[in-house]
Design a protein around this motif. Structure first.
Motif, PDB file in Angstrom:
ATOM      1  N   MET A  50       0.823  -1.211   0.000  1.00 24.10           N
ATOM      2  CA  MET A  50       0.000   0.000   0.000  1.00 24.10           C
ATOM      3  C   MET A  50       0.860   1.265   0.000  1.00 24.10           C
ATOM      4  SD  MET A  50      -2.983  -1.079  -0.339  1.00 24.10           S
ATOM      5  CE  MET A  50      -3.705   0.543  -0.303  1.00 24.10           C
ATOM      6  N   CYS A  51       1.998   1.216   0.661  1.00 22.14           N
ATOM      7  CA  CYS A  51       2.867   2.391   0.757  1.00 22.14           C
ATOM      8  C   CYS A  51       3.607   2.677  -0.540  1.00 22.14           C
ATOM      9  CB  CYS A  51       3.904   2.193   1.861  1.00 22.14           C
ATOM     10  SG  CYS A  51       3.220   2.263   3.511  1.00 22.14           S
ATOM     11  N   TRP A  52       3.764   1.698  -1.379  1.00 22.90           N
ATOM     12  CA  TRP A  52       4.613   1.853  -2.556  1.00 22.90           C
ATOM     13  C   TRP A  52       3.787   2.047  -3.824  1.00 22.90           C
ATOM     14  CZ3 TRP A  52       9.183   3.391  -1.735  1.00 22.90           C
ATOM     15  CH2 TRP A  52      10.098   3.444  -2.777  1.00 22.90           C
ATOM     16  N   SER A  53       2.898   3.017  -3.813  1.00 18.42           N
ATOM     17  CA  SER A  53       2.115   3.336  -5.006  1.00 18.42           C
ATOM     18  C   SER A  53       2.986   4.093  -6.005  1.00 18.42           C
ATOM     19  CB  SER A  53       0.898   4.184  -4.627  1.00 18.42           C
ATOM     20  OG  SER A  53       1.309   5.472  -4.236  1.00 18.42           O
ATOM     21  N   ASP A  54       2.537   4.198  -7.240  1.00 18.61           N
ATOM     22  CA  ASP A  54       3.294   4.909  -8.272  1.00 18.61           C
ATOM     23  C   ASP A  54       3.567   6.356  -7.888  1.00 18.61           C
ATOM     24  OD1 ASP A  54       3.457   2.683  -9.870  1.00 18.61           O
ATOM     25  OD2 ASP A  54       1.720   3.219 -11.092  1.00 18.61           O
ATOM     26  N   ASP A  55       2.569   7.020  -7.285  1.00 17.08           N
ATOM     27  CA  ASP A  55       2.742   8.423  -6.904  1.00 17.08           C
ATOM     28  C   ASP A  55       3.837   8.582  -5.861  1.00 17.08           C
ATOM     29  OD1 ASP A  55       0.663   9.100  -8.577  1.00 17.08           O
ATOM     30  OD2 ASP A  55      -0.836   9.005  -6.998  1.00 17.08           O
ATOM     31  N   ILE A  56       3.849   7.695  -4.911  1.00 26.48           N
ATOM     32  CA  ILE A  56       4.854   7.779  -3.850  1.00 26.48           C
ATOM     33  C   ILE A  56       6.222   7.411  -4.400  1.00 26.48           C
ATOM     34  CG2 ILE A  56       5.563   6.828  -1.618  1.00 26.48           C
ATOM     35  CD1 ILE A  56       2.535   6.624  -0.963  1.00 26.48           C
ATOM     36  N   CYS A  57       6.257   6.467  -5.326  1.00 28.03           N
ATOM     37  CA  CYS A  57       7.540   6.104  -5.954  1.00 28.03           C
ATOM     38  C   CYS A  57       8.181   7.309  -6.619  1.00 28.03           C
ATOM     39  CB  CYS A  57       7.345   5.003  -6.991  1.00 28.03           C
ATOM     40  SG  CYS A  57       7.005   3.390  -6.286  1.00 28.03           S
ATOM     41  N   CYS A  58       7.387   8.120  -7.286  1.00 29.04           N
ATOM     42  CA  CYS A  58       7.935   9.307  -7.954  1.00 29.04           C
ATOM     43  C   CYS A  58       8.587  10.239  -6.946  1.00 29.04           C
ATOM     44  CB  CYS A  58       6.838  10.057  -8.708  1.00 29.04           C
ATOM     45  SG  CYS A  58       6.228   9.147 -10.133  1.00 29.04           S
ATOM     46  N   GLU A  91      -3.379   4.828   1.493  1.00 27.47           N
ATOM     47  CA  GLU A  91      -1.921   4.813   1.446  1.00 27.47           C
ATOM     48  C   GLU A  91      -1.317   5.579   2.617  1.00 27.47           C
ATOM     49  OE1 GLU A  91      -3.904   5.322  -1.118  1.00 27.47           O
ATOM     50  OE2 GLU A  91      -3.147   4.308  -2.888  1.00 27.47           O
ATOM     51  N   MET A  92      -1.928   6.719   2.965  1.00 33.40           N
ATOM     52  CA  MET A  92      -1.416   7.500   4.086  1.00 33.40           C
ATOM     53  C   MET A  92      -1.595   6.750   5.406  1.00 33.40           C
ATOM     54  SD  MET A  92      -0.149  10.066   2.552  1.00 33.40           S
ATOM     55  CE  MET A  92       0.118   8.946   1.190  1.00 33.40           C
ATOM     56  N   ASP A  93      -2.720   6.071   5.565  1.00 29.26           N
ATOM     57  CA  ASP A  93      -2.926   5.234   6.756  1.00 29.26           C
ATOM     58  C   ASP A  93      -1.881   4.114   6.815  1.00 29.26           C
ATOM     59  OD1 ASP A  93      -5.093   6.797   7.445  1.00 29.26           O
ATOM     60  OD2 ASP A  93      -6.591   5.324   6.793  1.00 29.26           O
ATOM     61  N   ALA A  94      -1.550   3.563   5.657  1.00 28.30           N
ATOM     62  CA  ALA A  94      -0.537   2.497   5.607  1.00 28.30           C
ATOM     63  C   ALA A  94       0.819   3.043   6.033  1.00 28.30           C
ATOM     64  CB  ALA A  94      -0.469   1.887   4.206  1.00 28.30           C
ATOM     65  N   TRP A  95       1.183   4.269   5.585  1.00 23.75           N
ATOM     66  CA  TRP A  95       2.455   4.864   6.000  1.00 23.75           C
ATOM     67  C   TRP A  95       2.488   5.063   7.505  1.00 23.75           C
ATOM     68  CZ3 TRP A  95       7.109   5.271   4.195  1.00 23.75           C
ATOM     69  CH2 TRP A  95       7.315   5.208   2.822  1.00 23.75           C
ATOM     70  N   GLN A  96       1.384   5.559   8.055  1.00 18.97           N
ATOM     71  CA  GLN A  96       1.330   5.785   9.504  1.00 18.97           C
ATOM     72  C   GLN A  96       1.467   4.457  10.249  1.00 18.97           C
ATOM     73  OE1 GLN A  96      -2.112   7.894  10.901  1.00 18.97           O
ATOM     74  NE2 GLN A  96      -1.572   7.601  13.036  1.00 18.97           N
TER      75      GLN A  96
END
Length: 106
Positions: A50-58, A91-96
């Motif tokens: 969940m944390c490693w989405s395309d947007d976050i990868c960029c 995704e933000m919940d997953a990062w937290q």
């Protein structure tokens, strides 16, 4: 330990992360980790996916290529997360929750 490990399946990822912290503390105190190993791995796999989405990868590409993390790159990553937060709540919940998994308080 098995009962506590079942809390890792909570829909609320923050609560699951807090359960992981307690499990880690118990393991540190000498409790048998066996009943928690598979649930911990399964939840970590989910969180990392969940944390490693395309947007976050960029937002992290510069960190990967440089091999080091400087303050500017860290700020860019944090800004990327803040920009995504309103539309990417899962995704933000997953990062937290991932932070909870690897944070020891106490």
């Amino acid at each position: 330990m098995a009962t506590l490990a079942s809390a890792l399946e909570f829909d609320n990822l923050t609560h699951a992360g807090q359960a992981a912290m307690v499990i880690g503390a118990l393991i540190h105190q000498g409790y048998d980790p066996t009943p928690a190993i598979e649930p911990l791995i399964a939840r970590l796999n989910y969180l990392l996916t969940m944390c490693w989405s395309d947007d976050i990868c960029c937002g992290t590409r510069a960190r990967q290529t440089a091999g080091t993390i400087d303050r500017e790159e860290e700020d860019l990553f944090e800004r990327t997360l803040c920009q995504l937060a309103p539309t990417r709540q899962i995704e933000m919940d997953a990062w937290q929750a991932l932070g909870e998994f690897f944070t020891c308080r106490g």
